[in-house]
Motif scaffolding. Sequence first.
Motif, PDB file in Angstrom:
ATOM      1  N   LYS A  53      84.821  32.742 -48.209  1.00  0.00           N
ATOM      2  CA  LYS A  53      84.970  32.208 -46.850  1.00  0.00           C
ATOM      3  C   LYS A  53      84.244  30.872 -46.675  1.00  0.00           C
ATOM      4  O   LYS A  53      83.484  30.680 -45.718  1.00  0.00           O
ATOM      5  CB  LYS A  53      84.467  33.228 -45.813  1.00  0.00           C
ATOM      6  N   ASN A  54      84.474  29.952 -47.575  1.00  0.00           N
ATOM      7  CA  ASN A  54      83.844  28.631 -47.453  1.00  0.00           C
ATOM      8  C   ASN A  54      84.866  27.511 -47.622  1.00  0.00           C
ATOM      9  O   ASN A  54      84.603  26.487 -48.235  1.00  0.00           O
ATOM     10  CB  ASN A  54      82.702  28.482 -48.450  1.00  0.00           C
ATOM     11  N   LYS A  55      86.071  27.713 -47.091  1.00  0.00           N
ATOM     12  CA  LYS A  55      87.147  26.730 -47.250  1.00  0.00           C
ATOM     13  C   LYS A  55      86.758  25.369 -46.690  1.00  0.00           C
ATOM     14  O   LYS A  55      87.055  24.330 -47.291  1.00  0.00           O
ATOM     15  CB  LYS A  55      88.418  27.221 -46.556  1.00  0.00           C
ATOM     16  N   ARG A  56      86.097  25.367 -45.536  1.00  0.00           N
ATOM     17  CA  ARG A  56      85.729  24.093 -44.913  1.00  0.00           C
ATOM     18  C   ARG A  56      84.752  23.313 -45.793  1.00  0.00           C
ATOM     19  O   ARG A  56      84.902  22.101 -45.975  1.00  0.00           O
ATOM     20  CB  ARG A  56      85.103  24.336 -43.541  1.00  0.00           C
ATOM     21  N   ALA A  57      83.767  24.011 -46.365  1.00  0.00           N
ATOM     22  CA  ALA A  57      82.785  23.354 -47.229  1.00  0.00           C
ATOM     23  C   ALA A  57      83.461  22.772 -48.469  1.00  0.00           C
ATOM     24  O   ALA A  57      83.134  21.653 -48.907  1.00  0.00           O
ATOM     25  CB  ALA A  57      81.696  24.351 -47.640  1.00  0.00           C
ATOM     26  N   ILE A  58      84.414  23.504 -49.042  1.00  0.00           N
ATOM     27  CA  ILE A  58      85.114  23.010 -50.230  1.00  0.00           C
ATOM     28  C   ILE A  58      85.973  21.795 -49.885  1.00  0.00           C
ATOM     29  O   ILE A  58      86.068  20.843 -50.663  1.00  0.00           O
ATOM     30  CB  ILE A  58      85.971  24.120 -50.861  1.00  0.00           C
ATOM     31  N   ARG A  91      92.776  27.803 -51.887  1.00  0.00           N
ATOM     32  CA  ARG A  91      93.933  28.697 -51.777  1.00  0.00           C
ATOM     33  C   ARG A  91      93.545  30.155 -51.960  1.00  0.00           C
ATOM     34  O   ARG A  91      94.027  31.034 -51.237  1.00  0.00           O
ATOM     35  CB  ARG A  91      94.988  28.310 -52.820  1.00  0.00           C
ATOM     36  N   HIS A  92      92.704  30.409 -52.928  1.00  0.00           N
ATOM     37  CA  HIS A  92      92.270  31.781 -53.210  1.00  0.00           C
ATOM     38  C   HIS A  92      90.761  31.832 -53.013  1.00  0.00           C
ATOM     39  O   HIS A  92      89.993  31.768 -53.968  1.00  0.00           O
ATOM     40  CB  HIS A  92      92.628  32.175 -54.643  1.00  0.00           C
ATOM     41  N   ASN A  93      90.368  31.939 -51.752  1.00  0.00           N
ATOM     42  CA  ASN A  93      88.964  31.773 -51.395  1.00  0.00           C
ATOM     43  C   ASN A  93      88.160  33.057 -51.617  1.00  0.00           C
ATOM     44  O   ASN A  93      87.636  33.656 -50.691  1.00  0.00           O
ATOM     45  CB  ASN A  93      88.867  31.321 -49.931  1.00  0.00           C
ATOM     46  N   GLN A 110      78.061  26.999 -51.719  1.00  0.00           N
ATOM     47  CA  GLN A 110      77.540  27.697 -50.548  1.00  0.00           C
ATOM     48  C   GLN A 110      78.405  28.908 -50.218  1.00  0.00           C
ATOM     49  O   GLN A 110      79.637  28.834 -50.207  1.00  0.00           O
ATOM     50  CB  GLN A 110      77.472  26.754 -49.339  1.00  0.00           C
ATOM     51  N   LYS A 111      77.747  30.018 -49.991  1.00  0.00           N
ATOM     52  CA  LYS A 111      78.417  31.310 -49.718  1.00  0.00           C
ATOM     53  C   LYS A 111      79.306  31.727 -50.893  1.00  0.00           C
ATOM     54  O   LYS A 111      80.312  32.424 -50.699  1.00  0.00           O
ATOM     55  CB  LYS A 111      79.238  31.234 -48.433  1.00  0.00           C
ATOM     56  N   GLU A 112      78.923  31.293 -52.088  1.00  0.00           N
ATOM     57  CA  GLU A 112      79.715  31.587 -53.283  1.00  0.00           C
ATOM     58  C   GLU A 112      79.922  33.087 -53.470  1.00  0.00           C
ATOM     59  O   GLU A 112      81.011  33.539 -53.830  1.00  0.00           O
ATOM     60  CB  GLU A 112      79.008  31.005 -54.510  1.00  0.00           C
TER      61      GLU A 112
END
Length: 296
Positions: A188-193, A241-243, A182-184
Amino acid sequence: MQWSGYIQLIRPANIVTAIADIIAGVAIAGVITLDVWNQNVLLDVCLLIISTSCLYGGGIVFNDVFDIEEDKIHRPERVIPSGRVSLQQASRFGSLLFIIGILAAFGVSILSGGIAASIALLALLYDKYSKHHTVLGPLNMGACRGANLVLGMSILQPVPSHFLWIGLLPVIFVAAITLTAQKESQGKNKRAIAVAMLLDTTIVVGLLLLSRYFNFSLKSAAIFIVLWYGVNFLAKFKAIRHNDPKIIKKAVKTGVLSLIPLNASYVAGFGSVYFGLATLCLLPLSIYLAKRFAVT
Protein backbone atom coordinates in the motif's frame (compact mmCIF):
# COMPACT_ATOMS: atom_id res chain seq x y z
CA MET A 1 28.57 -20.30 11.70
CA GLN A 2 28.98 -17.02 13.58
CA TRP A 3 31.21 -15.57 10.86
CA SER A 4 28.43 -16.36 8.40
CA GLY A 5 26.12 -14.29 10.56
CA TYR A 6 28.51 -11.33 10.54
CA ILE A 7 28.78 -11.50 6.75
CA GLN A 8 25.00 -11.56 6.42
CA LEU A 9 24.76 -8.54 8.71
CA ILE A 10 26.77 -6.28 6.41
CA ARG A 11 24.84 -7.21 3.23
CA PRO A 12 27.81 -7.77 0.87
CA ALA A 13 25.86 -7.01 -2.32
CA ASN A 14 25.15 -3.49 -1.04
CA ILE A 15 28.80 -2.90 -0.17
CA VAL A 16 29.76 -3.56 -3.81
CA THR A 17 27.48 -0.67 -4.81
CA ALA A 18 29.25 1.58 -2.29
CA ILE A 19 32.59 0.67 -3.87
CA ALA A 20 31.13 1.77 -7.22
CA ASP A 21 30.39 5.16 -5.60
CA ILE A 22 34.07 5.61 -4.83
CA ILE A 23 35.12 4.66 -8.37
CA ALA A 24 32.60 7.16 -9.74
CA GLY A 25 33.86 9.89 -7.42
CA VAL A 26 37.44 9.23 -8.49
CA ALA A 27 36.33 9.48 -12.13
CA ILE A 28 34.54 12.78 -11.51
CA ALA A 29 37.73 14.10 -9.91
CA GLY A 30 39.57 13.24 -13.13
CA VAL A 31 41.80 10.58 -11.56
CA ILE A 32 40.50 7.63 -13.56
CA THR A 33 42.86 7.88 -16.53
CA LEU A 34 45.88 5.61 -16.53
CA ASP A 35 48.34 8.43 -17.23
CA VAL A 36 47.78 9.97 -13.77
CA TRP A 37 47.89 6.70 -11.84
CA ASN A 38 50.89 5.90 -9.71
CA GLN A 39 51.57 3.94 -6.54
CA ASN A 40 50.31 6.72 -4.26
CA VAL A 41 47.08 7.21 -6.19
CA LEU A 42 46.43 3.47 -6.21
CA LEU A 43 46.99 3.32 -2.44
CA ASP A 44 44.55 6.19 -1.90
CA VAL A 45 41.91 4.48 -4.03
CA CYS A 46 42.36 1.25 -2.05
CA LEU A 47 42.05 3.12 1.27
CA LEU A 48 38.87 4.85 0.10
CA ILE A 49 37.40 1.50 -0.97
CA ILE A 50 38.22 0.03 2.43
CA SER A 51 36.70 3.10 4.06
CA THR A 52 33.41 3.01 2.18
CA SER A 53 33.09 -0.77 2.65
CA CYS A 54 33.44 -0.45 6.41
CA LEU A 55 31.26 2.66 6.67
CA TYR A 56 28.45 1.07 4.69
CA GLY A 57 28.79 -2.19 6.61
CA GLY A 58 28.70 -0.35 9.93
CA GLY A 59 25.60 1.57 8.90
CA ILE A 60 23.81 -1.62 7.89
CA VAL A 61 24.77 -3.36 11.13
CA PHE A 62 23.41 -0.53 13.28
CA ASN A 63 20.26 -0.45 11.16
CA ASP A 64 19.57 -4.00 12.34
CA VAL A 65 20.67 -3.19 15.90
CA PHE A 66 18.13 -0.39 16.20
CA ASP A 67 15.43 -2.42 14.41
CA ILE A 68 15.69 -5.42 16.75
CA GLU A 69 12.22 -5.11 18.30
CA GLU A 70 10.47 -4.58 14.96
CA ASP A 71 12.46 -7.40 13.35
CA LYS A 72 11.43 -9.81 16.09
CA ILE A 73 7.89 -9.38 14.77
CA HIS A 74 8.24 -8.78 11.02
CA ARG A 75 11.63 -10.33 10.18
CA PRO A 76 12.54 -12.93 12.81
CA GLU A 77 14.79 -14.66 10.26
CA ARG A 78 17.29 -11.79 10.36
CA VAL A 79 20.66 -12.39 11.99
CA ILE A 80 20.14 -10.62 15.34
CA PRO A 81 16.57 -11.67 16.20
CA SER A 82 17.38 -15.24 15.14
CA GLY A 83 20.23 -15.27 17.67
CA ARG A 84 23.04 -16.02 15.22
CA VAL A 85 24.77 -12.83 16.38
CA SER A 86 23.84 -11.24 19.71
CA LEU A 87 22.78 -7.60 19.99
CA GLN A 88 25.96 -6.77 21.93
CA GLN A 89 28.20 -8.52 19.42
CA ALA A 90 26.51 -6.71 16.55
CA SER A 91 26.96 -3.33 18.27
CA ARG A 92 30.67 -3.98 18.79
CA PHE A 93 31.06 -5.16 15.21
CA GLY A 94 29.33 -2.08 13.81
CA SER A 95 31.47 0.23 15.96
CA LEU A 96 34.65 -1.50 14.80
CA LEU A 97 33.65 -1.13 11.16
CA PHE A 98 33.01 2.60 11.63
CA ILE A 99 36.39 3.10 13.31
CA ILE A 100 38.26 1.26 10.55
CA GLY A 101 36.33 3.15 7.87
CA ILE A 102 37.16 6.55 9.35
CA LEU A 103 40.82 5.72 9.99
CA ALA A 104 41.26 4.40 6.44
CA ALA A 105 39.89 7.67 5.06
CA PHE A 106 42.23 9.70 7.28
CA GLY A 107 45.03 7.68 5.67
CA VAL A 108 44.18 9.53 2.44
CA SER A 109 43.74 13.03 3.86
CA ILE A 110 42.19 15.03 6.69
CA LEU A 111 39.40 16.03 4.29
CA SER A 112 38.64 12.40 3.43
CA GLY A 113 38.64 11.48 7.12
CA GLY A 114 36.23 14.29 7.92
CA ILE A 115 33.88 13.20 5.15
CA ALA A 116 34.03 9.59 6.41
CA ALA A 117 33.20 10.69 9.95
CA SER A 118 30.25 12.68 8.58
CA ILE A 119 29.00 9.61 6.71
CA ALA A 120 29.13 7.56 9.90
CA LEU A 121 27.14 10.20 11.78
CA LEU A 122 24.59 10.46 8.96
CA ALA A 123 24.20 6.67 8.94
CA LEU A 124 23.61 6.56 12.70
CA LEU A 125 21.13 9.43 12.46
CA TYR A 126 19.21 7.52 9.80
CA ASP A 127 19.34 4.18 11.62
CA LYS A 128 18.17 5.56 14.94
CA TYR A 129 15.82 8.41 14.09
CA SER A 130 15.11 9.68 10.58
CA LYS A 131 14.19 6.45 8.79
CA HIS A 132 10.83 6.58 10.53
CA HIS A 133 10.17 10.04 9.06
CA THR A 134 8.43 10.20 5.67
CA VAL A 135 10.51 13.10 4.28
CA LEU A 136 13.62 13.30 6.45
CA GLY A 137 14.34 9.56 6.13
CA PRO A 138 14.79 9.48 2.34
CA LEU A 139 16.79 12.71 2.40
CA ASN A 140 19.06 11.43 5.18
CA MET A 141 19.75 8.14 3.40
CA GLY A 142 20.35 10.02 0.15
CA ALA A 143 22.80 12.30 1.94
CA CYS A 144 24.80 9.23 2.99
CA ARG A 145 25.18 8.19 -0.65
CA GLY A 146 25.90 11.70 -1.85
CA ALA A 147 28.64 12.06 0.78
CA ASN A 148 30.01 8.69 -0.28
CA LEU A 149 30.36 9.94 -3.87
CA VAL A 150 32.12 13.05 -2.54
CA LEU A 151 34.39 10.76 -0.50
CA GLY A 152 35.60 9.35 -3.82
CA MET A 153 36.10 12.88 -5.17
CA SER A 154 38.23 13.73 -2.13
CA ILE A 155 41.12 11.88 -3.74
CA LEU A 156 41.62 15.26 -5.44
CA GLN A 157 42.83 17.96 -3.04
CA PRO A 158 40.98 20.24 -2.73
CA VAL A 159 37.66 19.09 -4.23
CA PRO A 160 36.43 21.80 -6.65
CA SER A 161 33.29 23.28 -5.12
CA HIS A 162 31.25 22.95 -8.32
CA PHE A 163 31.74 19.16 -8.22
CA LEU A 164 29.69 19.04 -5.04
CA TRP A 165 26.52 19.68 -7.07
CA ILE A 166 26.99 16.28 -8.69
CA GLY A 167 26.66 14.76 -5.22
CA LEU A 168 22.99 15.77 -5.27
CA LEU A 169 22.15 13.17 -7.93
CA PRO A 170 22.67 10.12 -5.70
CA VAL A 171 20.84 11.98 -2.93
CA ILE A 172 17.78 12.16 -5.19
CA PHE A 173 18.02 8.56 -6.38
CA VAL A 174 18.59 6.99 -2.98
CA ALA A 175 15.72 9.09 -1.65
CA ALA A 176 13.65 7.45 -4.40
CA ILE A 177 14.78 3.98 -3.30
CA THR A 178 13.99 4.80 0.33
CA LEU A 179 10.55 6.07 -0.64
CA THR A 180 9.90 2.81 -2.49
CA ALA A 181 10.96 0.87 0.60
CA GLN A 182 8.57 2.72 2.91
CA LYS A 183 5.87 0.34 4.18
CA GLU A 184 7.66 -2.39 2.23
CA SER A 185 6.46 -5.11 4.61
CA GLN A 186 2.84 -3.92 4.48
CA GLY A 187 2.44 -2.82 0.86
CA LYS A 188 0.00 0.00 0.00
CA ASN A 189 2.65 2.54 -0.98
CA LYS A 190 1.66 3.34 -4.58
CA ARG A 191 1.90 7.10 -4.03
CA ALA A 192 5.43 6.86 -2.61
CA ILE A 193 6.57 4.71 -5.55
CA ALA A 194 5.04 7.16 -8.01
CA VAL A 195 7.00 9.99 -6.40
CA ALA A 196 10.11 7.80 -6.59
CA MET A 197 9.58 7.34 -10.33
CA LEU A 198 9.34 11.11 -10.73
CA LEU A 199 12.62 11.51 -8.84
CA ASP A 200 14.26 8.99 -11.20
CA THR A 201 13.21 11.18 -14.12
CA THR A 202 14.74 14.26 -12.51
CA ILE A 203 18.05 12.39 -12.33
CA VAL A 204 17.95 11.83 -16.10
CA VAL A 205 17.47 15.58 -16.48
CA GLY A 206 20.39 16.13 -14.11
CA LEU A 207 22.62 13.87 -16.19
CA LEU A 208 21.66 15.79 -19.30
CA LEU A 209 22.67 18.99 -17.54
CA LEU A 210 26.03 17.48 -16.64
CA SER A 211 26.84 17.27 -20.33
CA ARG A 212 26.16 20.98 -20.67
CA TYR A 213 27.94 22.39 -17.63
CA PHE A 214 30.67 19.80 -16.97
CA ASN A 215 33.20 17.86 -19.00
CA PHE A 216 30.73 14.97 -19.18
CA SER A 217 30.35 12.94 -22.38
CA LEU A 218 26.67 12.09 -22.75
CA LYS A 219 27.49 9.96 -25.78
CA SER A 220 29.79 7.73 -23.70
CA ALA A 221 27.37 7.54 -20.80
CA ALA A 222 24.13 7.06 -22.76
CA ILE A 223 23.95 3.26 -22.76
CA PHE A 224 24.59 3.12 -19.01
CA ILE A 225 21.92 5.75 -18.33
CA VAL A 226 19.37 3.84 -20.42
CA LEU A 227 20.20 0.62 -18.58
CA TRP A 228 19.90 2.26 -15.17
CA TYR A 229 16.65 4.08 -15.91
CA GLY A 230 15.06 1.15 -17.76
CA VAL A 231 15.48 -1.44 -15.02
CA ASN A 232 14.23 0.99 -12.38
CA PHE A 233 11.21 2.09 -14.39
CA LEU A 234 10.12 -1.49 -15.03
CA ALA A 235 10.64 -2.56 -11.42
CA LYS A 236 8.76 0.41 -9.95
CA PHE A 237 5.96 0.21 -12.52
CA LYS A 238 5.43 -3.43 -11.61
CA ALA A 239 5.44 -2.52 -7.92
CA ILE A 240 2.65 -0.01 -8.51
CA ARG A 241 0.56 -2.49 -10.51
CA HIS A 242 1.05 -5.31 -8.04
CA ASN A 243 1.44 -3.42 -4.80
CA ASP A 244 2.35 -6.31 -2.51
CA PRO A 245 5.42 -6.69 -0.24
CA LYS A 246 7.27 -9.22 -2.43
CA ILE A 247 7.09 -7.08 -5.57
CA ILE A 248 7.98 -3.93 -3.64
CA LYS A 249 10.97 -5.69 -2.10
CA LYS A 250 12.17 -6.66 -5.59
CA ALA A 251 11.85 -3.03 -6.73
CA VAL A 252 13.92 -1.88 -3.77
CA LYS A 253 16.52 -4.56 -4.47
CA THR A 254 16.66 -3.51 -8.13
CA GLY A 255 17.12 0.11 -7.10
CA VAL A 256 20.02 -0.69 -4.78
CA LEU A 257 21.82 -2.86 -7.33
CA SER A 258 21.21 -0.34 -10.12
CA LEU A 259 23.44 2.13 -8.30
CA ILE A 260 26.24 0.33 -10.14
CA PRO A 261 25.07 1.24 -13.69
CA LEU A 262 24.32 4.76 -12.42
CA ASN A 263 27.89 5.03 -11.17
CA ALA A 264 29.11 3.50 -14.42
CA SER A 265 27.37 6.43 -16.15
CA TYR A 266 29.56 8.89 -14.24
CA VAL A 267 32.68 6.84 -14.94
CA ALA A 268 31.92 6.61 -18.67
CA GLY A 269 30.96 10.26 -18.96
CA PHE A 270 33.92 11.65 -17.02
CA GLY A 271 36.39 8.93 -18.01
CA SER A 272 35.68 6.59 -20.91
CA VAL A 273 33.29 3.87 -22.05
CA TYR A 274 35.91 1.25 -21.24
CA PHE A 275 36.22 2.35 -17.63
CA GLY A 276 32.41 2.51 -17.48
CA LEU A 277 32.22 -1.10 -18.66
CA ALA A 278 34.84 -2.09 -16.09
CA THR A 279 32.70 -0.48 -13.37
CA LEU A 280 29.62 -2.25 -14.70
CA CYS A 281 31.43 -5.55 -14.17
CA LEU A 282 30.73 -5.04 -10.46
CA LEU A 283 27.04 -5.64 -11.21
CA PRO A 284 27.26 -9.43 -11.80
CA LEU A 285 29.22 -9.73 -8.55
CA SER A 286 26.60 -7.73 -6.68
CA ILE A 287 23.77 -9.78 -8.22
CA TYR A 288 25.52 -13.01 -7.24
CA LEU A 289 25.95 -11.80 -3.68
CA ALA A 290 22.33 -10.61 -3.62
CA LYS A 291 21.22 -14.18 -4.34
CA ARG A 292 23.16 -15.46 -1.34
CA PHE A 293 22.64 -12.60 1.12
CA ALA A 294 19.82 -10.18 1.88
CA VAL A 295 19.80 -6.74 0.24
CA THR A 296 16.98 -5.12 2.23
